[in-house]
Motif scaffolding. Structure first.
Motif, mmCIF file in Angstrom:
data_model
loop_
_atom_site.group_PDB
_atom_site.id
_atom_site.type_symbol
_atom_site.label_atom_id
_atom_site.label_comp_id
_atom_site.label_asym_id
_atom_site.label_seq_id
_atom_site.Cartn_x
_atom_site.Cartn_y
_atom_site.Cartn_z
ATOM 1 N N UNK A 33 -28.503 7.998 12.971
ATOM 2 C CA UNK A 33 -28.568 7.519 11.404
ATOM 3 C C UNK A 33 -28.693 6.139 10.756
ATOM 4 N N UNK A 34 -27.901 5.421 11.002
ATOM 5 C CA UNK A 34 -26.677 3.859 11.261
ATOM 6 C C UNK A 34 -27.549 2.712 12.154
ATOM 7 N N UNK A 63 -29.512 11.969 5.870
ATOM 8 C CA UNK A 63 -30.915 11.351 5.326
ATOM 9 C C UNK A 63 -32.455 12.117 5.038
ATOM 10 N N UNK A 64 -33.280 11.873 4.401
ATOM 11 C CA UNK A 64 -34.096 12.992 4.631
ATOM 12 C C UNK A 64 -35.318 11.677 5.598
ATOM 13 N N UNK A 78 -38.511 20.581 9.022
ATOM 14 C CA UNK A 78 -36.912 20.313 8.635
ATOM 15 C C UNK A 78 -36.228 21.444 7.494
ATOM 16 N N UNK A 79 -36.704 22.247 7.400
ATOM 17 C CA UNK A 79 -35.486 23.970 7.169
ATOM 18 C C UNK A 79 -34.632 23.714 7.570
ATOM 19 N N UNK A 80 -35.007 23.983 9.135
ATOM 20 C CA UNK A 80 -33.642 23.963 10.050
ATOM 21 C C UNK A 80 -32.364 23.057 10.048
ATOM 22 N N UNK A 87 -28.595 19.885 0.499
ATOM 23 C CA UNK A 87 -29.218 19.461 -0.416
ATOM 24 C C UNK A 87 -30.023 20.294 -1.636
ATOM 25 N N UNK A 88 -30.544 21.396 -1.320
ATOM 26 C CA UNK A 88 -31.183 21.924 -1.967
ATOM 27 C C UNK A 88 -30.885 22.976 -3.255
#
Length: 95
Positions: A33-34, A63-64, A78-80, A87-88
C-alpha cells in the motif's frame, strides 16, 4: 531484510522488534500500500508472489488503487479481494 524497509513505513509499531515473518500479512499489506519500488521489490523477493497474493486477497482494507494494480498483476477479478466485498457491504452514515 528489514534494512530494505524504512522505519517510517511502520510508524505505529516498534520497528526494531517487528518480526516480519510472524506478522507477514501486516508487513505485506503495509508495503504494498505505502512502500516505494525498492521496498515492494524486497518484499516480493522475500515472500514470493503466491504468499503476497494470499495476504492481499484476504486483507480487510486495501485502497482501490492497490486492488486495481494487483488485480491486473495476478490476473484476477477485483471482486475476489476481501476488502472490495467489505467496502461494498458497508452502510454509509453520511447523507
Amino acid at each position: 531484510m528489514k534494512d530494505c524497509l524504512r522505519p517510517a513505513l511502520f510508524w505505529d509499531v516498534e520497528f526494531r522488534t517487528l518480526d516480519i515473518d510472524q506478522y507477514a500479512s501486516f508487513v505485506i499489506v503495509r508495503v504494498m500500500e505505502r512502500g516505494n519500488r525498492k521496498e515492494v521489490r524486497a518484499i516480493w523477493n522475500y515472500f514470493g508472489a503466491e504468499t503476497i497474493k494470499k495476504h492481499l486477497l484476504s486483507a480487510r482494507s486495501l485502497s482501490p488503487k492497490t486492488i486495481s494494480y494487483f488485480s491486473n498483476q495476478f490476473n484476477i477479478p477485483r471482486s475476489q479481494f476481501r476488502s472490495t466485498v467489505i467496502s461494498h457491504d458497508r452502510i454509509s452514515t453520511w447523507p
